[in-house]
Design a protein around this motif. Sequence first.
Motif, short mmCIF file in Angstrom:
data_model
loop_
_atom_site.label_atom_id
_atom_site.label_comp_id
_atom_site.label_asym_id
_atom_site.label_seq_id
_atom_site.Cartn_x
_atom_site.Cartn_y
_atom_site.Cartn_z
N PRO A 5 7.22 8.15 14.38
CA PRO A 5 7.48 7.33 13.18
C PRO A 5 6.57 6.13 13.05
CG PRO A 5 9.27 7.11 14.79
CD PRO A 5 8.42 8.25 15.25
N ASP A 6 6.17 5.52 14.19
CA ASP A 6 5.27 4.37 14.10
C ASP A 6 3.89 4.79 13.59
OD1 ASP A 6 7.27 2.81 15.07
OD2 ASP A 6 6.44 2.59 17.09
N VAL A 7 3.42 5.95 14.02
CA VAL A 7 2.14 6.45 13.55
C VAL A 7 2.20 6.69 12.05
CG1 VAL A 7 0.53 8.40 13.63
CG2 VAL A 7 1.44 7.45 15.76
N GLU A 8 3.23 7.39 11.61
CA GLU A 8 3.33 7.71 10.19
C GLU A 8 3.51 6.46 9.34
OE1 GLU A 8 2.49 10.58 9.17
OE2 GLU A 8 2.33 11.16 11.27
N ALA A 9 4.33 5.53 9.83
CA ALA A 9 4.57 4.31 9.06
C ALA A 9 3.29 3.51 8.88
CB ALA A 9 5.64 3.46 9.74
N GLN A 10 2.51 3.37 9.94
CA GLN A 10 1.30 2.56 9.84
C GLN A 10 0.20 3.28 9.07
OE1 GLN A 10 1.50 -0.49 10.43
NE2 GLN A 10 3.51 -0.34 11.42
N ALA A 11 0.12 4.60 9.20
CA ALA A 11 -0.87 5.33 8.41
C ALA A 11 -0.59 5.17 6.93
CB ALA A 11 -0.85 6.82 8.80
N GLU A 12 0.67 5.29 6.54
CA GLU A 12 1.02 5.14 5.13
C GLU A 12 0.89 3.68 4.68
OE1 GLU A 12 1.11 7.71 3.47
OE2 GLU A 12 1.35 9.12 5.13
N ALA A 13 1.13 2.73 5.60
CA ALA A 13 0.93 1.32 5.25
C ALA A 13 -0.54 1.04 4.97
CB ALA A 13 1.43 0.43 6.39
N GLY A 14 -1.44 1.66 5.73
CA GLY A 14 -2.86 1.49 5.46
C GLY A 14 -3.25 2.03 4.10
N VAL A 15 -2.71 3.20 3.75
CA VAL A 15 -2.99 3.80 2.45
C VAL A 15 -2.47 2.90 1.33
CG1 VAL A 15 -2.51 5.77 0.96
CG2 VAL A 15 -3.03 6.13 3.37
N ALA A 16 -1.24 2.40 1.49
CA ALA A 16 -0.66 1.54 0.46
C ALA A 16 -1.45 0.24 0.32
CB ALA A 16 0.80 1.24 0.80
N ALA A 17 -1.87 -0.33 1.45
CA ALA A 17 -2.65 -1.58 1.39
C ALA A 17 -3.97 -1.36 0.67
CB ALA A 17 -2.89 -2.09 2.81
N LEU A 18 -4.58 -0.23 0.88
CA LEU A 18 -5.89 0.04 0.29
C LEU A 18 -5.79 0.32 -1.21
CD1 LEU A 18 -8.92 0.40 0.76
CD2 LEU A 18 -8.47 2.79 1.37
N VAL A 37 -12.47 2.64 2.84
CA VAL A 37 -12.12 3.81 2.02
C VAL A 37 -12.61 5.08 2.69
CG1 VAL A 37 -12.56 5.01 -0.16
CG2 VAL A 37 -12.08 2.56 -0.18
N VAL A 38 -13.88 5.07 3.12
CA VAL A 38 -14.45 6.25 3.78
C VAL A 38 -13.73 6.55 5.08
CG1 VAL A 38 -16.52 7.23 4.83
CG2 VAL A 38 -16.72 5.87 2.73
N ALA A 39 -13.53 5.53 5.89
CA ALA A 39 -12.99 5.72 7.23
C ALA A 39 -11.54 6.19 7.19
CB ALA A 39 -13.12 4.43 8.02
N LEU A 40 -10.71 5.52 6.39
CA LEU A 40 -9.31 5.91 6.30
C LEU A 40 -9.16 7.32 5.73
CD1 LEU A 40 -6.38 3.69 5.05
CD2 LEU A 40 -6.54 6.06 4.39
N THR A 41 -9.94 7.64 4.70
CA THR A 41 -9.86 8.99 4.13
C THR A 41 -10.32 10.04 5.13
OG1 THR A 41 -10.28 8.03 1.94
CG2 THR A 41 -10.49 10.41 2.15
N SER A 42 -11.33 9.72 5.93
CA SER A 42 -11.79 10.65 6.97
C SER A 42 -10.68 10.92 7.98
CB SER A 42 -13.02 10.08 7.68
OG SER A 42 -14.10 9.90 6.77
#
Length: 390
Positions: free
Chosen positions: A28-41, A138-143
């Motif tokens: 859950p911590d991985v998923e929460a932070q991955a989605e937080a990064g997407v939302a922040a961006l 943008v590039v790094a997170l999408t990769s």
Amino acid sequence: MPTTQRARSLGDILELPDAAEQLRLQRPDVEAQAEAGVAALFDEPQRLPSPVLHALAARVARRQGSGPLFDHHASQALVDPDAAALLGEDLPQDDRLRALVEHVDLITVSPALVERDDQLVLPHAGITADDVVLISQVVALTSYRVRAAHGFQLLAGREPVVLAGYQRPTVARGRAHRAPDRTTSGRPAPTAFTREVLQWEPWVPPVPEDELTAVQADSFAAKATRNSVYFRLLARVPGVLRARSALDNAVFQGEGGLPIGERELAAAVSSKVNDCIYCASVHARKAVHQTNRADDVDRLLAVRLDRDADWLAQDVERLADGQDERWSAIVRFAARLSTLVPSATADDLDALRAVGLDDREVADLVHATAFFAWANRLMLSLGEPALPDH
């Protein structure tokens, strides 16, 4: 102007069946932070409009072959005609947008061919240091998401849908790969992969330590001191860095699942495929610390990969040469997941299961490998490694 929808989770985008989605959510911590990064961006206000950021992310997804992520980001870009125009083969007429697209394509395809001169030309098109870090994220997170999507589609029993990429080459096609023995500032530079401690010099100015805002300082408090030039540089986009810092810890420090040493091994493999000497040095060293298998890690670092005109590795399976059966399966899967268009297959997944990895351990391997599609592209596009002062 119409507005984009808020960022959707990777599970929603992929329409994963319940069993695969539950597996994805076991960290859950991985998923929460991955989605937080997407939302922040994409949801928080940035220097570029959200539809433009989605258009650039769509280009990354298409260059890296992800149909689901391209469709998602393209749908968000289409609400704005200016952003929609960035989705096609032709470069935009506007100088600033043209420079953004060309730089995004370069980092996406050939991060190890990025040079300091590529950064120096961007201000002439009106692109600031904050813009540079933003589009690199943008590039790094999408990769990262492309590889997570590929891995979890395999775990769901699906053949990932591979989208044809753009035909237009990047500005670095055919560029000679530089391996200088001195950095831009004149310090000695590493010319080969190593487990030695290295330093890193930015090409883009970091935020001065005494000018960090409380929000910027907090964005990397979990990872480094205020003296880290790397984190002070990434702090120009603090919301994304905050999530990324927490995601890093969640992926590589989470208890249970795949042994931490093998997560670090996957990070070193990704760094070899992407040709990131700095990241490989850090995570090869950590892999040895966790596993006491220095000879095996050094064997991996010593492999020389054939590369094409875009500096893409052509024979990544060679990284598994000389390893035992378990590490061969792990290295081969991580290497194939790290290629520009991820090439890991159901057979590679079966090989992991055959050497004893359960699906939760495979999910950890996917996340560790995918995270370094993110980390390598930041390190390679924003600066260069240097040997320690001593």
